[in-house]
Design an enzyme around this catalytic site. Structure first.
Site, short mmCIF file in Angstrom:
data_model
loop_
_atom_site.label_atom_id
_atom_site.label_comp_id
_atom_site.label_asym_id
_atom_site.label_seq_id
_atom_site.Cartn_x
_atom_site.Cartn_y
_atom_site.Cartn_z
N GLY A 1 77.52 89.01 12.26
CA GLY A 1 77.32 89.76 13.70
C GLY A 1 78.17 91.13 13.85
O GLY A 1 78.87 91.24 12.98
N PRO A 2 78.01 91.75 14.93
CA PRO A 2 78.82 93.06 15.29
C PRO A 2 80.18 92.93 15.21
O PRO A 2 80.76 91.85 15.29
CB PRO A 2 78.28 93.58 16.75
CG PRO A 2 77.79 92.06 17.01
CD PRO A 2 77.19 91.31 16.28
N PRO A 3 81.13 93.92 15.05
CA PRO A 3 82.47 93.85 14.91
C PRO A 3 83.00 93.63 16.28
O PRO A 3 82.44 93.62 17.41
CB PRO A 3 83.03 95.32 14.79
CG PRO A 3 81.76 96.07 14.21
CD PRO A 3 80.34 95.24 14.91
N GLY A 4 84.26 92.76 16.42
CA GLY A 4 85.08 92.42 17.62
C GLY A 4 84.59 91.49 18.35
O GLY A 4 84.92 91.00 19.49
N VAL A 5 83.74 90.53 17.98
CA VAL A 5 83.21 89.23 18.53
C VAL A 5 83.79 88.08 18.20
O VAL A 5 83.80 86.96 18.53
CB VAL A 5 81.86 89.18 18.39
CG1 VAL A 5 80.84 90.27 18.75
CG2 VAL A 5 81.31 88.61 16.76
N GLY A 6 85.15 88.25 17.55
CA GLY A 6 85.70 86.83 17.07
C GLY A 6 85.33 86.11 16.00
O GLY A 6 85.79 84.77 15.87
N LYS A 7 84.87 86.59 14.96
CA LYS A 7 84.29 85.97 13.67
C LYS A 7 85.59 85.57 12.93
O LYS A 7 85.82 84.16 12.34
CB LYS A 7 83.60 86.88 12.92
CG LYS A 7 82.12 87.25 13.48
CD LYS A 7 81.33 88.03 12.57
CE LYS A 7 81.84 89.24 12.00
NZ LYS A 7 82.00 90.27 12.78
N THR A 8 86.38 86.57 12.66
CA THR A 8 87.65 86.01 12.00
C THR A 8 88.62 85.10 12.51
O THR A 8 89.24 84.31 11.94
CB THR A 8 88.46 87.39 11.65
OG1 THR A 8 87.53 88.43 10.72
CG2 THR A 8 89.56 87.05 10.58
N LYS B 1 68.63 91.17 26.53
CA LYS B 1 67.87 92.12 27.20
C LYS B 1 67.73 91.39 28.74
O LYS B 1 67.73 92.34 29.60
CB LYS B 1 66.37 91.98 26.56
CG LYS B 1 66.33 92.76 25.27
CD LYS B 1 65.03 92.65 24.71
CE LYS B 1 64.83 93.57 23.37
NZ LYS B 1 63.90 93.21 22.65
N SER C 1 59.81 96.45 20.09
CA SER C 1 59.67 95.61 21.40
C SER C 1 59.22 96.53 22.29
O SER C 1 59.06 96.21 23.57
CB SER C 1 61.00 95.01 21.68
OG SER C 1 62.06 96.17 21.70
#
Length: 808
Positions: free
Chosen positions: A387-394, A754, A711
């Protein structure tokens, strides 16, 4: 020699050392005494010496019962029996723990030494054998059986030659040792009684206690002399060998050897200060190896390598390399696991506490924990959070480790380009090390940690190899039970390790590696989720980081929303966290300086502290114009609304013009939309003349921002139909979906982002493909409040609902 000739370790204290008394009297071998066999005598036990008949010997007395025995014997002027204990480590030996053959002795004198100890001068009289014990309290008393003297002809030439050889060899040893005073040789030269001389040398030479006891047990003085000569010969050879080694060392000494000897002295000093010697090191390594839970194959390899280490000189260049390898093997947690916490409620509580949202990821972790609880054993899955950076994966990895009660380790793979970083270097290389995997397992100290492989999509390859190929074995549950590290050179079981990989972009991960992982998307946070994350997690954390109290700084949810909309544009919350920290620094400065300020921040305070707003969100602009339709788009920073503007103009050469920095897919959607309208003009109420005489212009505002994706297909058709027919677009409506040349409406992605963007913009009605209904069902009801969805399958349904009969 093991002990100096002129020093004796005395009974009662391993550290006491005294010079022997040198007597020049012509003492007989064994004297006649006023004592008969079978009489009872007190028995004094000695620890590290043996008394011989005719020889004066100083004995240091430390045991309370020995002190009592000596005092009472002196008062009664009685003889005592002296025996040597078999095991020198025993502090209070019993009757059975003494050698049965000893020497009758007379107390000559008791000396009180300056250091507070007591020394007794004993004179050996006659040998005896212990009989039955009478008592052991307060000290041992036993019957003694005296030995009859063995008479020997001292004039016999063979015996004289033996005595002469003993004397010369002893004097030679004294002179070569360099540790004995010259008075010792002088005393031996002047002893004339041959039997006494043999006993005197037996007493004072540094032989082992067992050897001295054997000498005492020999009845015939001549036989005792031969045995003594044999021991002296060994002692002499040992001294010669020592001198030879020293002479050879002196011959070739240079600067390097000088440094070597200095280092030796330093090591000796360190050893005296408590450091371990190489022999002690090896013993400690063996003790540690005995407690390891490794397999038979690993144990065989370890002991083979340990034998190599034993054969190496401690100062060999390869010694430290071999020692490091063995210590690495010992430090690894072979089959050592932490116990998983199978409390599912607690795990859910921990995950919910640390991270807001992420329901799919949390559910997957709880499922894994449930299977572990039921089965008791399971190959850990390889999870890839993307996912995108900064979403808490680590940070999610640490929460998973806490929930499972496992150790947590993390390795950053960003920019890694050397295969040896994963598999390790072979030990033949200088500075060889294990790979990152084994190093972090060492750090975890357990064989089942939660192992985060961060930024797995940013691994690069060069001439040193491809690290992503080396990871294929690590991340395959069918192979990693026997992971082979080049440095370790034995298989290590990684099957219980829970690997969690993180990535921003799956396109850069090699397909074979991607195939080995279970992909879980961690999408960007919605604005509502960001508000909750900031309110629950970021603000309390930053309050603590900045030394503020909860009543010093209050950030309400409406102000957080303003902060998110006007000062951040991201999918994660890193930038939001920085903005909150910036606000707190401003407040901290006012608190520290005593200035007045608003504790509960307002919108004006945001402008004062952070400056003018940096971003603005699109708002619904009404339906006054024909040809303008609101669409929905997904971006890496969340959902957005966008306006599709279309206009027609008279032209002799009709053409389609597209502006707004559109990508190839979006351009194709526009061409497709126009072609559909041309082929269905009758049904849409558009004349062929309009199509043949007018050029069409489609524009998407904010031309500096690249836009792409399928879309906007139905949005473009609706906008073009509105422009050609002049029909007004229904109020507060937005749409998203892809079209085909036949007019079918196809589903698209990013629905959650969306619809939340549409809700923020004031949209009330949303048109979606019928197949997207499943995406709506997965969204929490609270986010859908105030929205009405219209599911369609054909573009005609879109046009009929979105366009009114009324002209603009």
């Amino acid at each position: 020699m093991s002990k100096s000739f002129n020093k004796i370790f005395l009974e009662g204290s391993d550290d006491s050392e005294l010079y022997p008394i040198i007597s020049l009297d012509d003492r007989p071998g064994e004297e006649e005494i006023d004592l008969k066999s079978g009489e009872v005598l007190p028995i004094l036990s000695l620890r590290n010496m043996v008394i011989f008949p005719g020889v004066l010997s100083p004995v240091s007395v430390a045991r309370p019962k020995s002190m009592k025995l000596i005092r009472e014997a002196q008062e009664n002027e009685s003889l005592i029996g002296v025996c040597t204990q078999i095991d020198t480590r025993i502090d209070d030996p019993t009757y059975e723990q003494l050698y049965p053959l000893g020497t009758i002795a007379q107390i000559v004198r008791i000396l009180e030494m300056p250091d507070g100890t007591t020394t007794v001068i004993l004179e050996g009289k006659k040998r005896f054998r212990l009989g039955t014990v009478v008592t052991e309290k307060p000290y041992i008393k036993a019957h003694v059986n005296l030995f009859d003297d063995v008479k020997i002809d001292t004039k016999d030439k063979v015996f004289q030659a033996l005595v002469s050889s003993i004397k010369d060899l002893t004097i030679n040893i004294v002179s070569k040792s360099g540790t004995m005073p010259p008075e010792t040789a002088f005393a031996i030269r002047n002893i004339e009684n041959p039997v006494f001389m043999i006993n005197y040398i037996c007493t004072n030479m540094g032989f082992d206690v067992k050897d001295k006891q054997r000498l005492l047990e020999i009845d015939n003085p001549s036989d005792r002399g031969y045995k003594l000569l044999e021991l002296l010969d060994k002692e002499s050879q040992l001294i010669d060998l020592k001198l030879s080694i020293q002479n050879k060392a002196k011959e070739g000494i240079d600067q390097q050897q000088r440094e070597y000897f200095l280092q030796q002295q330093m090591r000796t000093i360190q050893s005296e200060l408590g450091d371990l010697s190489p022999e002690q090191d090896l013993d400690e390594l063996r003790e540690r190896a005995d407690s390891k839970k490794w397999s038979e194959a690993v144990a065989k390899t370890f002991y083979k390598e340990l034998k190599k280490l034993e054969r190496m000189h401690p100062h060999s260049p390869d010694y430290s390399t071999q020692l490091n390898y063995i210590e690495t093997m010992l430090d690894l947690p072979w089959n050592e696991y932490t116990k998983d916490n199978f409390n599912l409620r607690n795990a859910k509580k921990v995950l919910d506490k640390d991270h807001f949202g992420m329901d799919t990821v949390k559910e997957r972790i709880l499922e894994h924990l449930a299977v572990l609880k039921l089965k008791g054993d399971m190959k850990s899955p390889i999870i890839c959070l993307y996912g995108p950076p900064g979403v808490g994966k680590t940070s999610l990895g640490r929460s998973i480790a806490t929930a499972l009660n496992r150790k947590y380790v993390r390795v950053s793979l960003g920019g890694l380009h050397d295969e040896a970083e994963i598999r390790g270097h072979r030990r033949t290389y200088i500075g060889a090390l294990p790979g990152r995997i084994i190093q972090n397992v060492l750090k975890a100290e357990s064989a089942n940690p939660v192992f985060v492989l961060d930024e797995i999509d940013k691994i690069t390859a060069d001439y040193k190899g491809d690290p992503s190929s080396a990871l294929l074995e690590v991340l395959d549950p069918e192979q990693n039970m026997a992971f082979h590290d080049n440095y370790l050179d034995v298989d290590f079981d990684l099957s219980k390790v829970m690997f969690i990989a993180t990535a921003n972009n799956l396109n850069t991960i090699p397909r074979p590696l991607l195939d080995r992982m279970e992909l879980i998307e961690v999408s960007g946070y919605t604005q509502e989720e960001k508000i909750e994350i900031a309110y629950r997690h970021l603000v309390p954390k930053e309050l603590e980081n900045h030394g503020l109290k909860s009543d010093d700084f209050v950030l309400t949810k409406p102000i957080i929303q303003q902060l998110i909309e006007k000062y951040t544009r991201e999918s994660g919350v890193r930038s939001l966290n920085r903005q909150i920290a910036s606000l707190m620094r401003k407040v901290a400065k006012k608190v520290a300086s005593g200035e007045k300020y608003n504790v509960e921040l307002t919108e004006d305070d945001l402008t004062e502290y952070l400056g003018a707003s940096r971003y603005s969100s699109d708002k619904y602009e009404g339906n006054e114009y024909a040809g303008v339709v609101t669409g929905l788009a997904w971006t890496q920073v969340g959902g957005e609304i966008l306006f599709i503007e279309s206009s027609i103009s008279k032209s002799k050469a009709p053409k389609l013009t597209l502006t707004g920095n559109l990508g190839d897919v979006m351009k194709e959607s526009a061409v497709l939309a126009l072609e559909y309208i041309k082929s269905h003009a009758d049904k849409l109420g558009i004349s062929n003349e309009q199509l043949d005489e007018n050029s069409v212009h489609i524009h998407v505002p904010e031309g500096a921002i690249p836009k792409d994706g399928p879309s906007a297909g139905i949005t473009m058709v609706t906008a073009l139909v509105s422009a050609f027919t002049g029909r007004k677009v229904r109020k507060n409506i937005a749409m998203t979906g892809e079209i085909t040349l036949r007019g079918k409406v196809l589903p698209v992605g990013g629905i959650k982002e969306k619809i939340l963007a549409a809700k923020r913009a004031g949209i009330t009605d949303i048109i979606l493909c019928a197949e997207n209904k499943k995406d709506i069902d997965e969204i929490k009801k609270v986010y859908l409040k105030g929205l009405k969805f219209h599911f369609v399958t054909d573009i005609m349904e879109v046009v009929d609902f979105a366009l009114l009969k009324q002209k603009a």
